[in-house]
Design a protein around this motif. Structure first.
Motif, PDB file in Angstrom:
ATOM      1  N   GLU A 125     104.714  49.022  -3.005  1.00  0.00           N
ATOM      2  CA  GLU A 125     104.128  48.178  -1.975  1.00  0.00           C
ATOM      3  C   GLU A 125     104.471  46.710  -2.226  1.00  0.00           C
ATOM      4  N   ILE A 126     104.678  45.997  -1.131  1.00  0.00           N
ATOM      5  CA  ILE A 126     105.008  44.576  -1.195  1.00  0.00           C
ATOM      6  C   ILE A 126     103.807  43.796  -0.667  1.00  0.00           C
ATOM      7  N   SER A 127     103.441  42.726  -1.354  1.00  0.00           N
ATOM      8  CA  SER A 127     102.331  41.900  -0.892  1.00  0.00           C
ATOM      9  C   SER A 127     102.744  41.138   0.370  1.00  0.00           C
ATOM     10  N   LEU A 128     101.746  40.688   1.107  1.00  0.00           N
ATOM     11  CA  LEU A 128     102.016  39.946   2.341  1.00  0.00           C
ATOM     12  C   LEU A 128     102.797  38.666   2.057  1.00  0.00           C
ATOM     13  N   GLN A 129     102.469  37.991   0.969  1.00  0.00           N
ATOM     14  CA  GLN A 129     103.170  36.760   0.606  1.00  0.00           C
ATOM     15  C   GLN A 129     104.656  37.038   0.350  1.00  0.00           C
ATOM     16  N   LEU A 130     104.947  38.083  -0.389  1.00  0.00           N
ATOM     17  CA  LEU A 130     106.333  38.442  -0.676  1.00  0.00           C
ATOM     18  C   LEU A 130     107.046  38.879   0.598  1.00  0.00           C
ATOM     19  N   TYR A 131     106.354  39.595   1.461  1.00  0.00           N
ATOM     20  CA  TYR A 131     106.912  40.031   2.745  1.00  0.00           C
ATOM     21  C   TYR A 131     107.307  38.814   3.581  1.00  0.00           C
ATOM     22  N   ARG A 132     106.436  37.813   3.649  1.00  0.00           N
ATOM     23  CA  ARG A 132     106.748  36.598   4.396  1.00  0.00           C
ATOM     24  C   ARG A 132     107.907  35.845   3.773  1.00  0.00           C
ATOM     25  N   ASP A 133     107.970  35.801   2.442  1.00  0.00           N
ATOM     26  CA  ASP A 133     109.094  35.138   1.775  1.00  0.00           C
ATOM     27  C   ASP A 133     110.412  35.823   2.112  1.00  0.00           C
ATOM     28  N   TYR A 134     110.424  37.149   2.076  1.00  0.00           N
ATOM     29  CA  TYR A 134     111.645  37.890   2.407  1.00  0.00           C
ATOM     30  C   TYR A 134     112.067  37.673   3.858  1.00  0.00           C
ATOM     31  N   MET A 135     111.097  37.628   4.756  1.00  0.00           N
ATOM     32  CA  MET A 135     111.433  37.384   6.162  1.00  0.00           C
ATOM     33  C   MET A 135     112.037  35.989   6.339  1.00  0.00           C
ATOM     34  N   GLY A 136     111.481  35.009   5.653  1.00  0.00           N
ATOM     35  CA  GLY A 136     112.048  33.662   5.700  1.00  0.00           C
ATOM     36  C   GLY A 136     113.458  33.625   5.149  1.00  0.00           C
ATOM     37  N   ILE A 137     113.696  34.349   4.075  1.00  0.00           N
ATOM     38  CA  ILE A 137     115.040  34.417   3.489  1.00  0.00           C
ATOM     39  C   ILE A 137     116.002  35.086   4.456  1.00  0.00           C
ATOM     40  N   LEU A 138     115.566  36.143   5.136  1.00  0.00           N
ATOM     41  CA  LEU A 138     116.442  36.814   6.102  1.00  0.00           C
ATOM     42  C   LEU A 138     116.799  35.888   7.259  1.00  0.00           C
ATOM     43  N   VAL A 139     115.840  35.117   7.738  1.00  0.00           N
ATOM     44  CA  VAL A 139     116.127  34.162   8.821  1.00  0.00           C
ATOM     45  C   VAL A 139     117.124  33.118   8.329  1.00  0.00           C
ATOM     46  N   CYS A 140     116.914  32.601   7.121  1.00  0.00           N
ATOM     47  CA  CYS A 140     117.838  31.609   6.553  1.00  0.00           C
ATOM     48  C   CYS A 140     119.248  32.180   6.430  1.00  0.00           C
ATOM     49  N   ILE A 141     119.368  33.377   5.892  1.00  0.00           N
ATOM     50  CA  ILE A 141     120.687  33.990   5.723  1.00  0.00           C
ATOM     51  C   ILE A 141     121.351  34.224   7.077  1.00  0.00           C
ATOM     52  N   THR A 142     120.571  34.625   8.065  1.00  0.00           N
ATOM     53  CA  THR A 142     121.129  34.852   9.402  1.00  0.00           C
ATOM     54  C   THR A 142     121.718  33.560   9.971  1.00  0.00           C
ATOM     55  N   PHE A 143     120.977  32.457   9.871  1.00  0.00           N
ATOM     56  CA  PHE A 143     121.492  31.193  10.390  1.00  0.00           C
ATOM     57  C   PHE A 143     122.641  30.646   9.546  1.00  0.00           C
ATOM     58  N   ILE A 144     122.639  30.914   8.252  1.00  0.00           N
ATOM     59  CA  ILE A 144     123.759  30.501   7.401  1.00  0.00           C
ATOM     60  C   ILE A 144     125.029  31.204   7.844  1.00  0.00           C
ATOM     61  N   VAL A 145     124.941  32.482   8.127  1.00  0.00           N
ATOM     62  CA  VAL A 145     126.119  33.225   8.585  1.00  0.00           C
ATOM     63  C   VAL A 145     126.579  32.709   9.944  1.00  0.00           C
ATOM     64  N   ILE A 146     125.666  32.411  10.834  1.00  0.00           N
ATOM     65  CA  ILE A 146     126.057  31.855  12.137  1.00  0.00           C
ATOM     66  C   ILE A 146     126.768  30.519  11.966  1.00  0.00           C
ATOM     67  N   GLY A 147     126.195  29.632  11.167  1.00  0.00           N
ATOM     68  CA  GLY A 147     126.795  28.306  10.982  1.00  0.00           C
ATOM     69  C   GLY A 147     128.176  28.372  10.362  1.00  0.00           C
ATOM     70  N   PHE A 148     128.314  29.151   9.303  1.00  0.00           N
ATOM     71  CA  PHE A 148     129.613  29.226   8.654  1.00  0.00           C
ATOM     72  C   PHE A 148     130.625  30.023   9.467  1.00  0.00           C
ATOM     73  N   SER A 149     130.163  30.964  10.280  1.00  0.00           N
ATOM     74  CA  SER A 149     131.077  31.655  11.190  1.00  0.00           C
ATOM     75  C   SER A 149     131.636  30.687  12.223  1.00  0.00           C
ATOM     76  N   ILE A 150     130.803  29.790  12.709  1.00  0.00           N
ATOM     77  CA  ILE A 150     131.286  28.791  13.675  1.00  0.00           C
ATOM     78  C   ILE A 150     132.361  27.922  13.039  1.00  0.00           C
ATOM     79  N   VAL A 151     132.130  27.484  11.803  1.00  0.00           N
ATOM     80  CA  VAL A 151     133.127  26.647  11.123  1.00  0.00           C
ATOM     81  C   VAL A 151     134.444  27.396  10.969  1.00  0.00           C
ATOM     82  N   VAL A 152     134.389  28.628  10.511  1.00  0.00           N
ATOM     83  CA  VAL A 152     135.612  29.411  10.281  1.00  0.00           C
ATOM     84  C   VAL A 152     136.323  29.696  11.600  1.00  0.00           C
ATOM     85  N   LEU A 153     135.571  30.071  12.619  1.00  0.00           N
ATOM     86  CA  LEU A 153     136.195  30.377  13.906  1.00  0.00           C
ATOM     87  C   LEU A 153     136.804  29.138  14.564  1.00  0.00           C
TER      88      LEU A 153
END
Length: 103
Positions: free
Chosen positions: A64-92
Motif C-alpha cells: 500500500e502507498i500512503s496518500l502523500q506518496l501517491y500525490r508525490d508520484y502524481m506530481g512527478i508523472l506530470v513533471c515528466i510528461t511536460f519535460i518530454v513535451i518540452g524537449f520533444s518540441i526542441v528536438v522536432l
C-alpha cells in the motif's frame, strides 16, 4: 523523494518555458508548427497513464502507498510528461530546421 523532485523541478520549468514560448509564437500557428505540437504530445501522452497504472498495480498487489506518496508520484508523472513535451518540441524544431536547410 525531495531530492528527486528537486532535480526535476528546474528541468520541468525549462520544459514549461519551451512549451509556452513555442505555443504562443507565430511559428506554432502554421501547419508544421501544429505538427510539432501534435508529435510532441504524441510522444508524451503514454507517460501519465502508464505510470499511473504501474503505481496503481503496485498499490493494490505489492504494498500500500500512503496518500502523500501517491500525490508525490502524481506530481512527478506530470513533471515528466511536460519535460518530454518540452524537449520533444526542441528536438522536432531542430529536425525541421535541418530539413529546411538541406531540402
Amino acid at each position: 523523494m525531495s531530492i528527486f523532485i528537486g532535480f526535476l523541478l528546474p528541468i520541468f520549468l525549462v520544459a514549461i518555458y519551451v512549451f509556452f514560448k513555442f505555443s504562443w509564437s507565430k511559428e506554432s500557428k502554421d501547419e508544421s508548427g501544429k505538427q510539432i505540437v501534435m508529435k510532441a504530445a504524441e510522444n508524451a501522452i503514454p507517460i501519465f497513464p502508464i505510470g499511473w497504472l504501474l503505481m496503481e498495480y503496485y498499490h493494490r498487489y505489492i504494498q500500500e502507498i500512503s496518500l502523500q506518496l501517491y500525490r508525490d508520484y502524481m506530481g512527478i508523472l506530470v513533471c515528466i510528461t511536460f519535460i518530454v513535451i518540452g524537449f520533444s518540441i526542441v528536438v522536432l524544431k531542430q529536425k525541421r530546421k535541418q530539413n529546411n536547410s538541406t531540402g
